[in-house]
Design a protein around this motif. Structure first.
Motif, PDB file in Angstrom:
ATOM      1  N   ARG A   1      54.364   3.834  84.363  1.00  0.00           N
ATOM      2  CA  ARG A   1      54.944   3.725  85.704  1.00  0.00           C
ATOM      3  C   ARG A   1      55.742   4.976  86.080  1.00  0.00           C
ATOM      4  NH1 ARG A   1      51.538   0.347  86.763  1.00  0.00           N
ATOM      5  NH2 ARG A   1      51.865  -1.849  86.421  1.00  0.00           N
ATOM      6  N   ASP A   2      56.116   5.802  85.098  1.00  0.00           N
ATOM      7  CA  ASP A   2      56.894   7.007  85.351  1.00  0.00           C
ATOM      8  C   ASP A   2      55.969   8.106  85.872  1.00  0.00           C
ATOM      9  OD1 ASP A   2      58.767   9.079  85.308  1.00  0.00           O
ATOM     10  OD2 ASP A   2      58.485   9.457  83.163  1.00  0.00           O
ATOM     11  N   PRO A   3      56.178   8.588  87.119  1.00  0.00           N
ATOM     12  CA  PRO A   3      55.268   9.574  87.707  1.00  0.00           C
ATOM     13  C   PRO A   3      55.160  10.880  86.907  1.00  0.00           C
ATOM     14  CG  PRO A   3      56.760   8.700  89.373  1.00  0.00           C
ATOM     15  CD  PRO A   3      57.223   8.177  88.055  1.00  0.00           C
ATOM     16  N   GLY A   4      56.267  11.359  86.369  1.00  0.00           N
ATOM     17  CA  GLY A   4      56.229  12.596  85.587  1.00  0.00           C
ATOM     18  C   GLY A   4      55.426  12.439  84.316  1.00  0.00           C
ATOM     19  N   ARG A   5      55.680  11.352  83.615  1.00  0.00           N
ATOM     20  CA  ARG A   5      54.935  11.071  82.381  1.00  0.00           C
ATOM     21  C   ARG A   5      53.461  10.847  82.705  1.00  0.00           C
ATOM     22  NH1 ARG A   5      54.505   5.894  78.861  1.00  0.00           N
ATOM     23  NH2 ARG A   5      53.795   6.794  76.906  1.00  0.00           N
ATOM     24  N   ARG A   6      53.196  10.130  83.756  1.00  0.00           N
ATOM     25  CA  ARG A   6      51.819   9.841  84.159  1.00  0.00           C
ATOM     26  C   ARG A   6      51.058  11.126  84.474  1.00  0.00           C
ATOM     27  NH1 ARG A   6      49.206   5.165  85.943  1.00  0.00           N
ATOM     28  NH2 ARG A   6      47.531   5.548  87.393  1.00  0.00           N
TER      29      ARG A   6
ATOM     30  N   TRP B   1      51.545  14.187  83.269  1.00  0.00           N
ATOM     31  CA  TRP B   1      51.206  14.936  82.057  1.00  0.00           C
ATOM     32  C   TRP B   1      50.170  14.204  81.204  1.00  0.00           C
ATOM     33  CZ3 TRP B   1      51.672  19.789  81.964  1.00  0.00           C
ATOM     34  CH2 TRP B   1      52.662  20.409  82.707  1.00  0.00           C
ATOM     35  N   LEU B   2      50.257  12.897  81.148  1.00  0.00           N
ATOM     36  CA  LEU B   2      49.239  12.141  80.416  1.00  0.00           C
ATOM     37  C   LEU B   2      47.861  12.329  81.052  1.00  0.00           C
ATOM     38  CD1 LEU B   2      51.105   8.789  79.633  1.00  0.00           C
ATOM     39  CD2 LEU B   2      50.391  10.526  77.980  1.00  0.00           C
ATOM     40  N   GLN B   3      47.801  12.283  82.386  1.00  0.00           N
ATOM     41  CA  GLN B   3      46.523  12.496  83.078  1.00  0.00           C
ATOM     42  C   GLN B   3      46.008  13.911  82.857  1.00  0.00           C
ATOM     43  OE1 GLN B   3      47.117  11.484  87.204  1.00  0.00           O
ATOM     44  NE2 GLN B   3      46.655   9.333  86.858  1.00  0.00           N
ATOM     45  N   TYR B   4      46.906  14.879  82.892  1.00  0.00           N
ATOM     46  CA  TYR B   4      46.506  16.279  82.686  1.00  0.00           C
ATOM     47  C   TYR B   4      45.869  16.465  81.312  1.00  0.00           C
ATOM     48  CZ  TYR B   4      46.814  21.330  82.244  1.00  0.00           C
ATOM     49  OH  TYR B   4      46.511  22.647  82.043  1.00  0.00           O
ATOM     50  N   VAL B   5      46.523  15.965  80.272  1.00  0.00           N
ATOM     51  CA  VAL B   5      45.983  16.104  78.916  1.00  0.00           C
ATOM     52  C   VAL B   5      44.734  15.235  78.747  1.00  0.00           C
ATOM     53  CG1 VAL B   5      46.502  15.897  76.451  1.00  0.00           C
ATOM     54  CG2 VAL B   5      48.257  16.722  78.021  1.00  0.00           C
ATOM     55  N   HIS B   6      44.723  14.057  79.366  1.00  0.00           N
ATOM     56  CA  HIS B   6      43.551  13.170  79.339  1.00  0.00           C
ATOM     57  C   HIS B   6      42.324  13.904  79.893  1.00  0.00           C
ATOM     58  CE1 HIS B   6      40.992   9.687  80.348  1.00  0.00           C
ATOM     59  NE2 HIS B   6      41.038  10.046  81.622  1.00  0.00           N
ATOM     60  N   ARG B   7      42.475  14.517  81.048  1.00  0.00           N
ATOM     61  CA  ARG B   7      41.353  15.235  81.678  1.00  0.00           C
ATOM     62  C   ARG B   7      40.977  16.484  80.890  1.00  0.00           C
ATOM     63  NH1 ARG B   7      43.964  14.456  87.581  1.00  0.00           N
ATOM     64  NH2 ARG B   7      43.323  12.290  87.871  1.00  0.00           N
ATOM     65  N   SER B   8      41.974  17.195  80.376  1.00  0.00           N
ATOM     66  CA  SER B   8      41.694  18.402  79.583  1.00  0.00           C
ATOM     67  C   SER B   8      40.928  18.055  78.310  1.00  0.00           C
ATOM     68  CB  SER B   8      42.997  19.117  79.224  1.00  0.00           C
ATOM     69  OG  SER B   8      43.661  19.551  80.380  1.00  0.00           O
ATOM     70  N   ALA B   9      41.326  16.974  77.649  1.00  0.00           N
ATOM     71  CA  ALA B   9      40.616  16.548  76.439  1.00  0.00           C
ATOM     72  C   ALA B   9      39.185  16.132  76.771  1.00  0.00           C
ATOM     73  CB  ALA B   9      41.364  15.402  75.760  1.00  0.00           C
ATOM     74  N   ALA B  10      39.009  15.448  77.901  1.00  0.00           N
ATOM     75  CA  ALA B  10      37.658  15.042  78.309  1.00  0.00           C
ATOM     76  C   ALA B  10      36.794  16.260  78.622  1.00  0.00           C
ATOM     77  CB  ALA B  10      37.727  14.116  79.516  1.00  0.00           C
TER      78      ALA B  10
END
Length: 190
Positions: free
Chosen positions: A32-37, A39-48
């Motif tokens: 629910r935290d926008p900042g954490r979300r 960075w998680l999305q950024y690394v998620h997409r980069s790993a993909a």
């Protein structure tokens, strides 16, 4: 031997990168935290994206290697493979699922105005999860190292990482549902 080593390494590291992406995807959608979300999305997409590059390398190296009888036609007719046809079917289906999720994911921002795509995004994105699971199955069925302790440890670690992310998300959602504000909302809905 170089292509054989490259194919094996690229396939294994691609599976690990897709595992990182899957784990972070599970954690991102529960955040629910926008900042954490972010960075998680950024690394998620980069790993993909890294996984897709490695997957492409794996496919090209396997097709180019003379050690096994795999032609480019395996990408459209995997049953006809001269090398472990069932494992090739599993691998090609994993490839299709991961590529479909990547294409739709890349287009998601551009098509955000489409209510239909937005409504069906999660069900389409399930293709990535299925692709990841099939890639794990492919590694257990196809590789020349499939029975070695080190590859089994990597594969079990991949399964464990996604399972742990899922358990963490489920526990977080259950705790969030038990907060006083959510309990009060649930009482009003009755």
């Amino acid at each position: 031997m170089t292509l054989w080593y490259l194919a094996r390494a690229a396939g294994i590291v691609a599976m690990v990168m897709f595992t990182v992406s899957a784990s972070l995807g599970i954690l991102t959608s529960g955040s629910r935290d926008p900042g954490r979300r972010f960075w998680l999305q950024y690394v998620h997409r980069s790993a993909a994206a890294t996984g897709l590059v490695l997957l492409t390398t794996h496919v090209i190296a396997v097709i180019s290697d003379a050690y096994v009888d795999i032609s480019p036609t395996v990408l459209v007719w995997p049953v006809g493979s001269g090398y472990r046809p069932f494992a090739m079917v599993v691998g090609v289906l994993a490839l299709y699922g991961l590529v479909l999720a990547a294409i739709v994911g890349a287009a998601r921002g551009r098509l955000a105005t489409s209510e239909t795509l937005t409504r069906h995004w999660r069900s389409i994105h399930i293709a990535a999860s299925i692709g990841w699971l099939l890639s794990v199955g492919h590694s257990l069925l196809a590789g020349t190292d499939r029975g070695t302790p080190w590859l089994l440890a990597i594969t079990l670690s991949c399964l464990g990482a996604v399972a742990a992310a899922g358990a963490y998300r489920a526990r977080s959602q259950a705790a969030r549902a038990r907060t006083p504000l959510n309990l009060a909302r649930a009482g009003r809905m009755r």
